[in-house]
Every structure is written in structure tokens, then in C-alpha cells.
Design an enzyme around this catalytic site. Structure first.
Site, short mmCIF file in Angstrom:
data_model
loop_
_atom_site.label_atom_id
_atom_site.label_comp_id
_atom_site.label_asym_id
_atom_site.label_seq_id
_atom_site.Cartn_x
_atom_site.Cartn_y
_atom_site.Cartn_z
N GLU A 134 0.84 -1.28 -0.07
CA GLU A 134 0.02 0.03 0.06
C GLU A 134 0.82 1.35 -0.02
OE1 GLU A 134 -3.51 -2.42 0.53
OE2 GLU A 134 -1.32 -2.60 0.90
N HIS A 164 -1.67 4.09 -1.67
CA HIS A 164 -2.76 5.02 -1.36
C HIS A 164 -2.83 6.22 -2.33
CE1 HIS A 164 -4.24 3.21 2.07
NE2 HIS A 164 -3.15 3.00 2.84
N TYR A 220 3.46 2.27 1.91
CA TYR A 220 3.93 2.31 3.20
C TYR A 220 5.62 2.12 3.23
CZ TYR A 220 -0.50 2.86 5.06
OH TYR A 220 -2.09 3.23 5.41
N GLN A 229 -17.95 5.38 4.02
CA GLN A 229 -18.43 6.68 4.92
C GLN A 229 -18.24 6.63 6.43
OE1 GLN A 229 -22.67 7.64 4.06
NE2 GLN A 229 -22.27 6.95 1.89
N ARG A 285 2.72 -8.59 4.40
CA ARG A 285 1.73 -8.15 3.45
C ARG A 285 2.44 -7.46 2.09
NH1 ARG A 285 -3.54 -5.68 4.05
NH2 ARG A 285 -4.47 -5.62 2.28
#
Length: 693
Positions: free
Chosen positions: A168, A256, A170, A348, A218
Site C-alpha cells: 500500500e 494509497h 508504506y 463513509q 503483506r
């Protein structure tokens, strides 16, 4: 003996030194409970409830190994024995329920939202205002030691394992990719150097924790950024991580900062499992049997079962589905999958909350992360309640009241439940809203809510029946914008379009660029009303539309997007100057804007609506607009249809007469405060009120 309803999903997984009860991993998600000592009792109950629900292995939200790895100042960190002792509250609660839990070690690197962040190179990320400090070789060694210390402390705290976050975008991922690693020393340059950090971390953790501790890595399978990892590099890393001592490879999709959605509701279910299959097949061909986990948009047991049955992965990772329903696995195992409260991937109340420094929750399950405060205790005295309105607020309130033992009568003028959800579910990319209505319909039947549908109830009738209380969930009515000439036959409301399916022309102007305006623009530009299928329902079409390709042929999995042509010429107008869609979700607004841009939807801001009238040609309708506070540059825009999306007002016609009759009345949902189809607030309000009555 009854056969298992999901034989692949519910089959145990033998890791050698321990066994997982099934093939379901509850993936890591940051809830906000990680970031304060006072939240640990709540975090313990959150994970304990999901352990009771039968999940095979859980992974916590990310904990930084040191302050340089913080996601934000004072974010959750595990770096001392004192902190490890606090975590024992969580691990003991999980183990008492028969569960297993691993702690995620998350170092954010240049994604850190604080001035102490570090990275392989001094390159600011597009999602943080802080430029990271470039680490020296000694600084890199300190980071590795911090990872190892965090893992040993996790074992001391009672965790069954750790997950090292290497995807992701990181910290570890930043070392792997030349796009963010410009180093020329032994930690940069050729890929063997760039992957050293990941391999050293895994190898040293395994040495420190011993052989009988779960170590998940991961791995980023497809970066979806320019200059991302090649497929050969991904395979090389997977082999090295496995050899270094990882127990499980969990797969991550996209950074991201990537401009391709990966977990929003508009992403097709299991859209990326084909990439996991490529990795698993390659490793199996070499005799490497390390279990491989797939993730992203897996939200029903049927989807998980299909993935495992066709050999795409050895386990499936579901994160937010366990916010929506902690009993996901238990219900699947006992033949009650129709009772699962399905995650609709709306973001949300989970991701949007996390990015606003709020405790996460779930739109369809407000109890998520609030289990200790939102308690569904049985009613001390059975009462009779009327709930007027079968939209999200009314559905949540009526079923919660009935679950607690009250007698509940649900009234709605429509002949079916759902309220404005029945419009939302027609929007391309929001098909998952069907699942919420399916869940509530089943819950109404199970709890014995008495339905009175297809009739508009009046105050005299409610008074005459002597209810102990009336909950008004009557929703909203569209706001009248009072534009001269708006009674022209070519002018429709969004309700006319989405609910009543009135015909719409080829050139469309939409007045109002809030959430409803965007929904109508997507609906019409995709041609949903003309029978065109949403790409959400077709993985191949969706991957093509957003530009996702085979990482074996395209570095990082990026190809040129090939969106399907728009069904109509749509113009989205708003009165306010500045960017359109300011009210859209923090983590999904960019997706909606990008989707409309691909359909060539024009967005015009800072306009004043001066009037509506016929065009000289006699065909279509003209919208007279001016620009700016001085109303300069007046012009007439030509359309075939205008759609009014100018906001909403509460519908409260029953309130005053009921109050005058002395009835105990409660307003919930849109009747309390009109909003942009705000189902999150409606369901939360209905649930919380019903839990107290």
C-alpha cells in the site's frame, strides 16, 4: 452429518505449529481505537465479539514500531514492555473466545502525517504535507531493530503473530520501488538492494520470535503507480520473504496515492483475485506451498467460497465485512448467510472517519467499534411503538426496537421498504445497497415487525391506536429552488428520474452538484435508465475502464484507461464557486469526480440560475445563467432536460398534530435533519434511539 455449506471457506488451515479453524482472515483496518490507552477496553470487546463470530485469524489495526513510523502524532505504537502489558487486555479477551489475533506492524514512512517521518529518499508523498527525512544506513538499521522489537513485544503481549505491512505504499514498499527509492548505496539501486529491507525485517523477526509464531508479510502485488514493481520483482520478493521465514503471504493492491480505486463500492467484487492467482500459481510451480491470502472487495461467503474453490488463494481476507457483521463466519457456517449484514464498501463510517481522526464505525452497523456503549439490552417493559417511514432510519429503528422485545408497527406509503435506498441502489457502483435492503427485509420478518406498507397513515389513526411512542422517519422532500420557469415540462426532479423513471433527453443539465447531483450524473451518463450495465458488475470492463493491466506485461499494472463512451452529454452545475462535490466522502469523492470526467461530464461552478424557458428552435429547454456575485456574463444554456438536485427539506407534517395530541414523538433520519441521502446518520440515529426506548 450435514455437509458444510462452504467447504473451502470453512476448511481448517494447518500452519504446522498451529491450525486456523477456517480460511477467513479478518484483515487489518485502522479503527482509531489503537490510538489511545483509554480505548483498550473497547478494542478488547471489538475483537472479542469478532472472535465469538468464528473468524479464523484477525489482524489488528496498524501499530507503529517507533515514533518515526507514526501515521500521525501519538498514533498507536508498540515499543515498550509497558505498552505490551496493556495489549494483554485485548489478547486475553480474544483467546477467551477461542480466537487468534496478530498485531500489524505499520511503519508509514513518507505517508506519515507528522514532521518526524522518514523514508529511503527525501521525496514528499502526494498525500502528506510533510517532507520525510532521508535515512542514513545507520538510521535504516535502527528502523529494522524497531520492527524486531515490536514483534517480540507483540509476542510478550500474547498475540499469536504479527503482520509486517509491506504494501500500500508504506515504508517498506517505498524502499522496493525506484519511484520512491533514489538511493545509490546498498539499500538502493538494483532490486536486490531495494528489497533488502523487507527481507532483513522478516528474517530478523523470525530469529527473534522463534518458529512457533505466525509471521504474515503483506506484499504489494500490483502497485498501480508509475514506476511500480515489475512482476519479476514481485516474484523475487515473494520467494525471498518465504525463505526468510514468513508463515503467510497476504496480498495488497495499489498504493494509497494510486489514482485507481481498489476498495470502494464501485470496484467489482473480488476484482483483483486474478493477481493473487498469478502469484500462487508461480510459487506452487516451484514447489513453494506458503499459504497466499487474497483481498479487496470480498463481502459474502459465496464470493469467498468461489475464490478458494477455483484456487485463486489459500485464504480470503475480509476487513470491513467484519465491521458490518461480526458474526459473518458463524452465520455462514450455520446456514444463515441470508442473515449477514453485508458490507456495502461505502467508506463513509470507516475510512472517512479514520481520515478525520474519528473512531471508525459502519454505516450499516453503528455498533462497530462502539460495542461497549451501544448495547442492545432487552427491554425492561414491552411497549407498542409505531415507526412511520421505512427508509434507512425507520428500518434501523423498527428492527432494533423489535430485537429488544417491543411490539413494532412499521408504516410507509410505498408498497416496499427502503425509502431513498431504492434510488441509491440504481446508481452505477452502488448496487451493493440491494444487500442492505435484503438484510433489513429478513430482519423485519425474523423480529416480527408488523408491516403496514402501501398506505399513508395519518395522525388521527396513530393517536387512536394508543401507541406508547411514535418515531417519525418520514424522510425528506426535495427543496424548491424557486427558479422562474421551473414548471417547464422538460424540468424534472431527481425523484422523477431515479424513482419514477421519467424519460430524459440526450443533453442534460443537472442543477446541484452535491451527492445527489453526482449520483444523477453517473446514472444518466452511464445510461443506466437505458439498460446499460454498470462496469461494477463486470470485472473485465471495470479494469479496462480504469486502466489496470497484467503486471507481467505492464510495470505496476498500469495501462491506458479505456472508458466506455458516455450515453449522454451531461453538464453538472452548482451555485457555489470552487470544486464540485465538496460534500462527497473524503476517501471516495475523487473517485466520483474521476468517473464523471471519464464520461466527459462538464462541471460548471459559480453560476446563478436566472430563469428557465423554451428555446427559439422550439426543441429543448433553455437555462439562463449568470456568473459571479455581480451576475455578469448572462447566457442561455441549451438542454433537452433539466434535473433539479437542489437539496432537501425535512418532511414533518405529522409532528405538530401528534404533539398536540400528547403523543411521545421522536424525529429521526431525514425528518430530523435533511441531508444528502445521509444513510449513515439515519441508521445511526435510528439504532441509538431505539436502543434507549
Amino acid at each position: 452429518m450435514t455437509a458444510s455449506p462452504y467447504p473451502h471457506l470453512l476448511r481448517p488451515l494447518d500452519l504446522g505449529f498451529t491450525q486456523l479453524k477456517n480460511r477467513v482472515l479478518m484483515g487489518s483496518m485502522h479503527t482509531g481505537l489503537e490510538d489511545g490507552r483509554k480505548h483498550f477496553p473497547r478494542m478488547a470487546e471489538f475483537y472479542a465479539e469478532r472472535a465469538r463470530g468464528g473468524v479464523g485469524l484477525m489482524v489488528t489495526g496498524g501499530f507503529a514500531p517507533n515514533i518515526e513510523g507514526w501515521a500521525k502524532p501519538f498514533a498507536g505504537t508498540l515499543s515498550t514492555s509497558g505498552a505490551a502489558k496493556r495489549h494483554q487486555l485485548v489478547t486475553r479477551a480474544v483467546h477467551a473466545e477461542g480466537g487468534k489475533i496478530a498485531l500489524q506492524i505499520l511503519h508509514t514512512g513518507r505517508y506519515g502525517y507528522h514532521p518526524l517521518c522518514v523514508a529511503p529518499s527525501r521525496l514528499q508523498s502526494p498525500i502528506s504535507p510533510f517532507t520525510p527525512r532521508e535515512l542514513s544506513a545507520r538510521g535504516i538499521e535502527r528502523q529494522i531493530r524497531a520492527f524486531v522489537r515490536c514483534a517480540t513485544l507483540a509476542r510478550e503481549a500474547g498475540y499469536d503473530g504479527v503482520e509486517v505491512m509491506g504494501s500500500e505504499g508504506y515504508f517498506i514498499n517505498q524502499f522496493l520501488v525506484g519511484h520512491t527509492n533514489h538511493r545509490t548505496d546498498e539499500w538502493g539501486g538494483v532490486y536486490a538492494n531495494r528489497m533488502r529491507l523487507a527481507v532483513e525485517i522478516v528474517r530478523r523477526i523470525r530469529e527473534a520470535v522463534g518458529p512457533d509464531f505466525i509471521l504474515i508479510y503483506r506484499i504489494s502485488l500490483i502497485d498501480l503507480i508509475p514506476g511500480g514493481s515489475s512482476w519479476d520483482e514481485v516474484l523475487e520478493l515473494a520467494r525471498a520473504i518465504s525463505a526468510a521465514g514468513a508463515t503467510i503471504l497476504n496480498t495488497g493492491i495499489g498504493w494509497h496515492e494510486a489514482r485507481i480505486p481498489t476498495i470502494a463500492t464501485s470496484v467489482p467484487r473480488s476484482a483483483f483475485t486474478w493477481v493473487t492467482r498469478k502469484l500462487r500459481d508461480a510459487l506452487r510451480a516451484e514447489g513453494n506451498l506458503i499459504p497466499v491470502v487474497t483481498s479487496n472487495r470480498i463481502n459474502t461467503p459465496e464470493v469467498g467460497e468461489d475464490i478458494l474453490a477455483r484456487g485463486d488463494a489459500d485464504m480470503v481476507s475480509l476487513a470491513r465485512p467484519f465491521l458490518a457483521d461480526p458474526e459473518f463466519v458463524l452465520k455462514a457456517a450455520t446456514g444463515r448467510s441470508d442473515e449477514i449484514n453485508t458490507c456495502i464498501a461505502c467508506n463513509q463510517a470507516c475510512l472517512d472517519h479514520a481520515f478525520k481522526n474519528k473512531i471508525a464505525s459502519c454505516l450499516v452497523n453503528p455498533r462497530a467499534c462502539h460495542e461497549t456503549e451501544l448495547v442492545m439490552a432487552p427491554a425492561l417493559q414491552k411497549k407498542r411503538f409505531a415507526v412511520v417511514g421505512a427508509g434507512p432510519a425507520g428500518l434501523a429503528a423498527s428492527t432494533t426496537l423489535a430485537q429488544r422485545g417491543h411490539e413494532v408497527h412499521l408504516f410507509d406509503a410505498a408498497d416496499h421498504i427502503g425509502g431513498q435506498f431504492n434510488m441509491a441502489k440504481t446508481i452505477p457502483g452502488k448496487e451493493e445497497f440491494h444487500e442492505t435492503l435484503r438484510y433489513f427485509a429478513h430482519l423485519i420478518d425474523k423480529t416480527g415487525v408488523v408491516q403496514h406498507l402501501g398506505r399513508r397513515v395519518g395522525a388521527p389513526e396513530l393517536v387512536a391506536q394508543g401507541f406508547d411512542g411514535v418515531l417519525l422517519a418520514t424522510g425528506i422532500t426535495p427543496r424548491n429552488p424557486h427558479i422562474p420557469g421551473q414548471d417547464h415540462p422538460a424540468v424534472l426532479s431527481y425523484i422523477d428520474v431515479l424513482l419514477h423513471k421519467k424519460p430524459v433527453g440526450q443533453r442534460v443539465g443537472i442543477l446541484g452538484a452535491g451527492g445527489i447531483g453526482f449520483d444523477v450524473a453517473e446514472y444518466l451518463s452511464h445510461g443506466t435508465d437505458q439498460g446499460h450495465a454498470s462496469a461494477t458488475l463486470d470485472t473485465t470492463a471495470w479494469l479496462q475502464e480504469w486502466g489496470v493491466g497484467d503486471p507481467q506485461a505492464h510495470r505496476g499494472g498500469l495501462v491506458k484507461p479505456q472508458p466506455s463512451p458516455a450515453a449522454r452529454d451531461v453538464t453538472l452545475l452548482q451555485r457555489k464557486p470552487g470544486k464540485t462535490g465538496q460534500s462527497l466522502g473524503k476517501t471516495t469523492g475523487w473517485i466520483h469526480r474521476a468517473a464523471l470526467k471519464m464520461k466527459n461530464v462538464q462541471m460548471v461552478t459559480g453560476v446563478n440560475y436566472e430563469g428557465i424557458g423554451p428555446l427559439p428552435s422550439g426543441e429543448g429547454v433553455g437555462l439562463a445563467v449568470s456568473h459571479g456575485p455581480g451576475r455578469q456574463d448572462a447566457e442561455v444554456l441549451a438542454f433537452d432536460t433539466l434535473v433539479l438536485c437542489a437539496g432537501q427539506e425535512p418532511l414533518r407534517e405529522l409532528l405538530a398534530p401528534l404533539q398536540q395530541a400528547g403523543v411521545a414523538v421522536h424525529l429521526i433520519g431525514g425528518a430530523f435533519e435533511a441531508g444528502e441521502l445521509d444513510a449513515k446518520r439515519a441508521i445511526d440515529m435510528g439504532t441509538r434511539l431505539a436502543a434507549t426506548l
